[in-house]
Design an enzyme around this catalytic site. Structure first.
Site, mmCIF file in Angstrom:
data_model
loop_
_atom_site.group_PDB
_atom_site.id
_atom_site.type_symbol
_atom_site.label_atom_id
_atom_site.label_comp_id
_atom_site.label_asym_id
_atom_site.label_seq_id
_atom_site.Cartn_x
_atom_site.Cartn_y
_atom_site.Cartn_z
ATOM 1 C CE LYS A 22 26.794 3.304 30.005
ATOM 2 N NZ LYS A 22 26.700 4.739 29.779
ATOM 3 C CG ASN A 23 23.411 3.175 28.217
ATOM 4 O OD1 ASN A 23 24.006 3.701 29.165
ATOM 5 N ND2 ASN A 23 23.815 3.290 26.970
ATOM 6 C CB CYS A 120 28.867 15.128 26.964
ATOM 7 S SG CYS A 120 28.247 14.118 25.650
ATOM 8 N NE ARG A 125 24.485 12.545 24.678
ATOM 9 C CZ ARG A 125 24.846 11.561 25.479
ATOM 10 N NH1 ARG A 125 26.060 11.548 25.989
ATOM 11 N NH2 ARG A 125 24.018 10.588 25.779
ATOM 12 C CG LEU A 129 13.741 15.929 21.330
ATOM 13 C CD1 LEU A 129 14.054 14.641 20.564
ATOM 14 C CD2 LEU A 129 12.733 16.757 20.535
ATOM 15 C CG ASP A 310 26.317 3.702 22.665
ATOM 16 O OD1 ASP A 310 26.685 4.855 22.361
ATOM 17 O OD2 ASP A 310 25.431 3.470 23.511
ATOM 18 N NE ARG A 402 30.531 7.905 32.491
ATOM 19 C CZ ARG A 402 29.901 8.945 31.993
ATOM 20 N NH1 ARG A 402 30.582 9.865 31.362
ATOM 21 N NH2 ARG A 402 28.599 9.071 32.121
HETATM 22 C C1 EPZ Z 1 21.456 7.110 24.939
HETATM 23 O O1 EPZ Z 1 21.790 8.480 25.028
HETATM 24 C C2 EPZ Z 1 22.637 6.339 25.495
HETATM 25 N N1 EPZ Z 1 22.879 6.741 26.862
HETATM 26 C C3 EPZ Z 1 23.866 6.621 24.637
HETATM 27 O O2 EPZ Z 1 24.926 5.820 25.132
HETATM 28 C C4 EPZ Z 1 23.565 6.226 23.201
HETATM 29 O O3 EPZ Z 1 24.667 6.550 22.393
HETATM 30 C C5 EPZ Z 1 22.332 6.962 22.701
HETATM 31 O O4 EPZ Z 1 21.211 6.708 23.607
HETATM 32 C C6 EPZ Z 1 21.899 6.549 21.312
HETATM 33 O O5 EPZ Z 1 21.653 5.164 21.281
HETATM 34 C C7 EPZ Z 1 22.154 6.265 27.839
HETATM 35 O O6 EPZ Z 1 21.202 5.513 27.656
HETATM 36 C C8 EPZ Z 1 22.529 6.669 29.209
HETATM 37 P P1 EPZ Z 1 19.380 10.143 22.356
HETATM 38 P P2 EPZ Z 1 20.669 9.588 24.847
HETATM 39 O O7 EPZ Z 1 18.493 11.025 23.148
HETATM 40 O O8 EPZ Z 1 19.394 9.070 25.383
HETATM 41 C C9 EPZ Z 1 19.627 14.365 20.097
HETATM 42 C C10 EPZ Z 1 27.029 5.425 26.091
HETATM 43 O O9 EPZ Z 1 28.204 5.458 25.655
HETATM 44 N N2 EPZ Z 1 18.706 14.897 21.114
HETATM 45 O O10 EPZ Z 1 18.780 8.938 21.700
HETATM 46 O O11 EPZ Z 1 21.205 10.848 25.399
HETATM 47 C C11 EPZ Z 1 20.988 13.981 20.666
HETATM 48 O O12 EPZ Z 1 21.819 15.113 20.789
HETATM 49 C C12 EPZ Z 1 26.049 6.515 25.735
HETATM 50 O O13 EPZ Z 1 26.599 4.532 26.841
HETATM 51 C C13 EPZ Z 1 18.207 16.184 20.966
HETATM 52 O O14 EPZ Z 1 18.517 16.897 20.004
HETATM 53 O O15 EPZ Z 1 20.613 9.668 23.261
HETATM 54 C C14 EPZ Z 1 21.452 12.965 19.655
HETATM 55 O O16 EPZ Z 1 22.009 13.621 18.554
HETATM 56 C C15 EPZ Z 1 26.669 7.590 24.922
HETATM 57 N N3 EPZ Z 1 17.335 16.667 21.911
HETATM 58 C C16 EPZ Z 1 20.165 12.250 19.240
HETATM 59 O O17 EPZ Z 1 19.104 13.139 19.632
HETATM 60 C C17 EPZ Z 1 16.956 15.908 22.984
HETATM 61 O O18 EPZ Z 1 16.166 16.403 23.827
HETATM 62 C C18 EPZ Z 1 19.900 10.903 19.895
HETATM 63 O O19 EPZ Z 1 20.141 11.012 21.289
HETATM 64 C C19 EPZ Z 1 17.458 14.615 23.126
HETATM 65 C C20 EPZ Z 1 18.344 14.114 22.172
#
Ligand code: EPZ
Length: 427
Positions: A22-23, A120, A125, A129, A310, A402
């Site tokens: 999915k991702n 969410c 989130r 960045l 995850d 989802r």
């Molecule tokens: C991806 O989310 C996945 N989603 C998530 O899967 C997964 O848990 C996550 O990566 C970590 O592996 C998709 O790919 C669609 P991050 P993402 O940016 O990209 C913080 C599922 O169940 N952050 O790596 O949103 C953020 O809040 C989902 O399939 C900022 O602070 O995750 C988090 O604490 C849930 N500022 C950390 O970084 C930003 O601009 C890592 O998030 C971006 C992120």
């Protein structure tokens, strides 16, 4: 609203084919905005999230054809022109990853208006960045009334992006924007998840020049235009890890075809320490547990190649039946323990302090009505139900839909007693 009923106690035996990730799939779909030629994605999972991304892309100008081909489900996306560079709140709020259309829209049409996703279930989130990366590529970004207004009237320019910590979405977003930028872009501190490699390979097949994907230093040399491509979505490592833990919970022996053991090495190591047998094959893996109780093992989530956030809810479910006490630490998201009260309803002995959960293994779980709170938490409850005595009914399964393709069919084919109760259907 659909529910899923599980009658626990049946071991799982047989074979489960792992679907496309999915991702990866939703980001590869977004990549189709970068070219006017068709992008044919095979091994596509059919999920609520891929449907939502399709709905958004259609609004932006994509023609999308879904069909069953020789390599399974495929989707062909063709965006001859961007007819609208506007991603509205009602779509972006339903799926955060749709925010990632901002970069491709900017790259292709020089401007975009995309809703901020909002918080969410699992944490705040933010997207700071993502926006910093686009600014480093020369985008002008303003925020009004919940919308990002972005402009790059003379096109994006290569630049240096330094991520203060790993972000999968921001790394992917920067890649999607930089492939058509003028000059060289360097991403320092990039995320290293397998989905990043998948996106880089797909963009590479479209003619992009990307080096270093899968490391924390990615170098992208912008090209003038991209072509179409045929690309197979990589197998879903989270689905594979989830079914591996389902077998560990319920007992039995299952072959997970197409699973890539190397993508979930951190999980498989922990499962082996707990006493589960894992056989790594060229095209999949076999997971086996016969009889003996599992041992408690501690885990801490972290970006790849660490233990995936995850898979944390599912691992906690597994540990709730292990012998001894385990500590589960969540370091990626600040609010990812919503499954704890639901597991407690099933008899699990878990206490949380901040980002740490202490799980004292119990001899047995009892089936109970429980509520899904997010995608991975809900599947943690389903696998707990497979091992529990009696019936577990998981409410709000739209979360599951989802990200898990034909979950009931896949588990039932291995002997689990799992059925979907559609709206209004009694237990
Ligand atoms: C991806 O989310 C996945 N989603 C998530 O899967 C997964 O848990 C996550 O990566 C970590 O592996 C998709 O790919 C669609 P991050 P993402 O940016 O990209 C913080 C599922 O169940 N952050 O790596 O949103 C953020 O809040 C989902 O399939 C900022 O602070 O995750 C988090 O604490 C849930 N500022 C950390 O970084 C930003 O601009 C890592 O998030 C971006 C992120």
């Amino acid at each position: 609203m659909d529910r899923i009923a599980i009658t626990g106690g049946e071991p799982l035996c047989g074979q489960i084919a792992i679907s496309g990730a999915k991702n990866s799939a939703i980001k590869l779909m977004a990549a189709s905005l970068l070219t006017d030629a068709p992008l044919r994605l095979t091994n596509m999972p059919r999920l609520a999230d891929t449907r939502l991304m399709g709905a958004l892309l259609r609004r932006l100008g994509a023609e999308i054809e879904e069909r069953e081909g020789p390599d399974g489900s495929e989707t062909v996306l063709t965006t001859r022109e961007i007819v609208s560079a506007f991603a509205p709140y009602d779509l972006v709020r339903q799926m955060r990853a749709s925010f990632n259309v901002l970069g491709p829209l900017l790259a292709r049409s020089g401007h975009a208006k995309v809703s901020l996703p909002g918080g969410c279930e699992i944490g705040a989130r933010p997207v700071d960045l993502h926006l910093e990366a686009l600014r480093a590529l020369g985008a002008q970004i303003d925020l009004h009334e919940g919308y990002i207004y972005a402009q790059a009237p003379r096109g994006l320019k290569g630049g240096r992006v330094e991520f203060p910590f790993s972000s999968v979405g921001a790394t992917e977003h920067a890649m999607l924007a930089a492939v058509l930028a003028d000059g060289v872009t360097e991403l320092v501190g990039a995320a290293r998840e397998p989905e990043i490699i998948d996106l880089a390979q797909c963009l590479g097949a479209m003619g992009a020049r990307i080096e270093g994907a899968g490391t924390s230093h990615i170098v992208i040399t912008g090209v003038g235009s991209l072509s179409g491509a045929d690309y197979a979505v990589a197998p879903d490592r989270i689905e594979a890890g989830t079914y591996a833990m389902a077998v560990a919970m319920a007992g039995g022996e299952v072959r997970l075809t197409r699973a890539r053991a190397e993508d979930i090495a951190a999980l498989l190591d922990k499962m082996e320490q707990a006493g589960v047998e894992v056989e790594r094959l060229n095209d999949g893996l076999i997971v086996r547990r016969n009889g003996a109780r599992l041992r408690a093992v501690d885990v801490e989530t972290s970006p790849y190649p660490g233990f995936p956030t995850d898979l944390q809810a599912q691992f906690m479910a597994l540990m709730s039946l292990a012998e001894g006490e385990s500590v589960v630490r969540e370091t990626v998201f600040e609010n990812r323990f919503m499954h704890v009260p639901e597991l407690r309803r099933m008899g699990a002995d878990i206490t949380t302090t901040g980002r740490e959960a202490r799980v004292r293994g119990v001899e047995r779980l009892e089936g109970a009505p429980v509520m899904a709170t997010d995608l991975r938490a809900s599947v943690g409850l389903v696998i707990a139900g497979l091992a529990a005595r009696g019936e577990t009914v998981v409410d709000r399964v739209y979360h599951l839909d989802r990200g898990f393709e034909r979950l009931e069919d896949k588990l039932s084919a291995c002997g689990a007693k799992v059925r979907r109760l559609t709206n209004g259907g009694g237990v």
